[in-house]
Scaffold this motif. Structure first.
Motif, PDB file in Angstrom:
ATOM      1  N   PHE A 169     -87.928  85.108 -27.195  1.00  0.00           N
ATOM      2  CA  PHE A 169     -88.040  84.331 -25.916  1.00  0.00           C
ATOM      3  C   PHE A 169     -89.482  84.020 -25.704  1.00  0.00           C
ATOM      4  CE2 PHE A 169     -83.592  85.889 -25.469  1.00  0.00           C
ATOM      5  CZ  PHE A 169     -83.098  84.714 -24.894  1.00  0.00           C
ATOM      6  N   ARG A 170     -90.301  84.779 -25.947  1.00  0.00           N
ATOM      7  CA  ARG A 170     -91.875  84.470 -25.975  1.00  0.00           C
ATOM      8  C   ARG A 170     -91.965  82.954 -26.441  1.00  0.00           C
ATOM      9  NH1 ARG A 170     -92.804  89.695 -27.311  1.00  0.00           N
ATOM     10  NH2 ARG A 170     -93.650  90.991 -25.515  1.00  0.00           N
ATOM     11  N   GLN A 171     -91.483  82.779 -27.566  1.00  0.00           N
ATOM     12  CA  GLN A 171     -91.352  81.595 -28.341  1.00  0.00           C
ATOM     13  C   GLN A 171     -90.792  80.336 -27.491  1.00  0.00           C
ATOM     14  OE1 GLN A 171     -93.428  80.523 -30.801  1.00  0.00           O
ATOM     15  NE2 GLN A 171     -94.327  82.548 -30.795  1.00  0.00           N
ATOM     16  N   ALA A 172     -89.445  80.886 -26.883  1.00  0.00           N
ATOM     17  CA  ALA A 172     -88.826  79.848 -26.205  1.00  0.00           C
ATOM     18  C   ALA A 172     -89.414  79.476 -25.100  1.00  0.00           C
ATOM     19  CB  ALA A 172     -87.409  80.704 -25.591  1.00  0.00           C
ATOM     20  N   ARG A 173     -90.015  80.392 -24.363  1.00  0.00           N
ATOM     21  CA  ARG A 173     -91.251  79.954 -23.092  1.00  0.00           C
ATOM     22  C   ARG A 173     -92.083  78.851 -23.496  1.00  0.00           C
ATOM     23  NH1 ARG A 173     -92.707  78.129 -19.323  1.00  0.00           N
ATOM     24  NH2 ARG A 173     -94.256  79.059 -17.682  1.00  0.00           N
ATOM     25  N   LYS A 174     -92.854  79.298 -24.599  1.00  0.00           N
ATOM     26  CA  LYS A 174     -93.947  78.332 -25.086  1.00  0.00           C
ATOM     27  C   LYS A 174     -93.282  76.890 -25.374  1.00  0.00           C
ATOM     28  CE  LYS A 174     -97.209  81.697 -27.117  1.00  0.00           C
ATOM     29  NZ  LYS A 174     -97.780  82.194 -28.392  1.00  0.00           N
ATOM     30  N   ARG A 175     -92.040  76.708 -25.949  1.00  0.00           N
ATOM     31  CA  ARG A 175     -91.546  75.366 -26.404  1.00  0.00           C
ATOM     32  C   ARG A 175     -90.689  74.950 -24.939  1.00  0.00           C
ATOM     33  NH1 ARG A 175     -88.109  74.865 -31.820  1.00  0.00           N
ATOM     34  NH2 ARG A 175     -89.869  74.997 -32.988  1.00  0.00           N
ATOM     35  N   GLY A 176     -90.759  75.749 -24.071  1.00  0.00           N
ATOM     36  CA  GLY A 176     -90.345  75.052 -22.580  1.00  0.00           C
ATOM     37  C   GLY A 176     -88.669  75.277 -22.646  1.00  0.00           C
ATOM     38  N   TYR A 177     -88.077  76.175 -23.379  1.00  0.00           N
ATOM     39  CA  TYR A 177     -86.704  76.425 -23.256  1.00  0.00           C
ATOM     40  C   TYR A 177     -86.549  77.206 -22.189  1.00  0.00           C
ATOM     41  CZ  TYR A 177     -86.634  74.905 -28.356  1.00  0.00           C
ATOM     42  OH  TYR A 177     -86.821  74.204 -29.198  1.00  0.00           O
ATOM     43  N   VAL A 178     -87.211  78.090 -21.966  1.00  0.00           N
ATOM     44  CA  VAL A 178     -87.149  79.004 -20.744  1.00  0.00           C
ATOM     45  C   VAL A 178     -88.401  78.953 -19.669  1.00  0.00           C
ATOM     46  CG1 VAL A 178     -86.986  81.724 -20.026  1.00  0.00           C
ATOM     47  CG2 VAL A 178     -86.126  80.686 -22.285  1.00  0.00           C
ATOM     48  N   ARG A 179     -87.989  78.887 -18.542  1.00  0.00           N
ATOM     49  CA  ARG A 179     -89.090  78.401 -17.463  1.00  0.00           C
ATOM     50  C   ARG A 179     -89.700  79.952 -16.907  1.00  0.00           C
ATOM     51  NH1 ARG A 179     -88.338  73.104 -14.862  1.00  0.00           N
ATOM     52  NH2 ARG A 179     -86.625  72.172 -15.987  1.00  0.00           N
ATOM     53  N   ARG A 180     -90.755  79.632 -16.206  1.00  0.00           N
ATOM     54  CA  ARG A 180     -91.407  80.817 -15.516  1.00  0.00           C
ATOM     55  C   ARG A 180     -90.706  81.168 -14.381  1.00  0.00           C
ATOM     56  NH1 ARG A 180     -95.975  82.716 -16.818  1.00  0.00           N
ATOM     57  NH2 ARG A 180     -97.542  83.786 -15.498  1.00  0.00           N
ATOM     58  N   GLY A 181     -90.567  82.841 -14.446  1.00  0.00           N
ATOM     59  CA  GLY A 181     -89.751  83.160 -13.309  1.00  0.00           C
ATOM     60  C   GLY A 181     -90.293  84.746 -13.038  1.00  0.00           C
ATOM     61  N   LEU A 182     -89.282  85.477 -12.431  1.00  0.00           N
ATOM     62  CA  LEU A 182     -89.545  86.791 -11.891  1.00  0.00           C
ATOM     63  C   LEU A 182     -88.987  87.928 -12.771  1.00  0.00           C
ATOM     64  CD1 LEU A 182     -89.536  86.340  -8.005  1.00  0.00           C
ATOM     65  CD2 LEU A 182     -91.652  86.435  -9.531  1.00  0.00           C
ATOM     66  N   CYS A 183     -88.371  87.541 -13.943  1.00  0.00           N
ATOM     67  CA  CYS A 183     -87.723  88.772 -14.956  1.00  0.00           C
ATOM     68  C   CYS A 183     -89.047  89.074 -15.663  1.00  0.00           C
ATOM     69  CB  CYS A 183     -86.740  87.960 -15.999  1.00  0.00           C
ATOM     70  SG  CYS A 183     -85.296  87.384 -14.960  1.00  0.00           S
ATOM     71  N   PRO A 184     -88.803  90.234 -16.353  1.00  0.00           N
ATOM     72  CA  PRO A 184     -90.011  90.717 -17.148  1.00  0.00           C
ATOM     73  C   PRO A 184     -90.611  89.732 -17.982  1.00  0.00           C
ATOM     74  CG  PRO A 184     -88.031  91.975 -17.174  1.00  0.00           C
ATOM     75  CD  PRO A 184     -87.469  90.997 -16.546  1.00  0.00           C
ATOM     76  N   GLY A 185     -91.776  89.796 -18.125  1.00  0.00           N
ATOM     77  CA  GLY A 185     -92.725  88.790 -19.025  1.00  0.00           C
ATOM     78  C   GLY A 185     -92.815  87.584 -17.956  1.00  0.00           C
TER      79      GLY A 185
END
Length: 176
Positions: A67-83
């Motif tokens: 999911f860190r990689q997914a965040r870097k690729r833009g698959y998961v946005r920034r939000g209020l879940c852990p990390g």
């Protein structure tokens, strides 16, 4: 009207959207800006029972390298879940003990799921690696969206059910 009065008035009006957002967030309203499900306002409804196949849920993704990689690729946005990850809206397609096969599409307990084709590349042309399939382990869920470009368990596998925030209920949505 004095200059100071105008500044205070403008500042107060500028704060109104922030206050409304904060109040809405506190009672479970969320804005979906991804095409996996209709865009717009959704509400998190408390889940007072065990999760079932077919439930559409809000879930915090686990803080893993995937999911860190997914965040870097833009698959998961920034939000209020852990990390600082954003919660996902997904449909539960398999629960613990069910067998999942991922090939050109997804099959649960030997039955092919419609609209579950696995994509070889993302929208930017980057290679996607499908999850190989598994028997869903205890306390985990296999999640899917019928949107062709969705980042879901086809690619990241089952995730912990402990991340469930509740059922995802549309309030004011529209198809893009």
């Amino acid at each position: 009207m004095s200059r100071r009065h105008r500044i205070v008035t403008v500042a107060a009006l500028a704060c109104v959207p922030l206050v409304l957002f904060g109040l809405g967030y506190g009672v479970g309203f969320r804005i979906n800006l991804t095409p996996s499900y209709p865009l717009g306002v959704w509400r998190i409804e408390i889940l007072n029972r065990d999760v079932r196949v077919g439930d559409r849920i809000f879930i915090c993704p686990p803080l893993t390298e995937t999911f860190r990689q997914a965040r870097k690729r833009g698959y998961v946005r920034r939000g209020l879940c852990p990390g600082w990850l954003s919660p996902l809206i997904k449909t539960v397609v398999a629960v613990p003990g069910q067998s999942v096969e991922v090939g050109t599409s997804v099959a649960i307990d030997g039955l092919a799921l419609p609209q579950s084709a696995v994509q070889p590349r993302d929208g930017s042309g980057r290679k996607l690696t499908p999850y190989p399939g598994v028997v869903v382990p205890p306390d985990a869920l296999f999640l899917l969206s019928t949107f062709r470009g969705s980042y879901d368990s086809r690619y990241f596998g089952p995730i912990p059910a402990a991340g469930i925030l509740g059922l995802a209920k549309p309030v004011f949505t529209f198809a893009p």
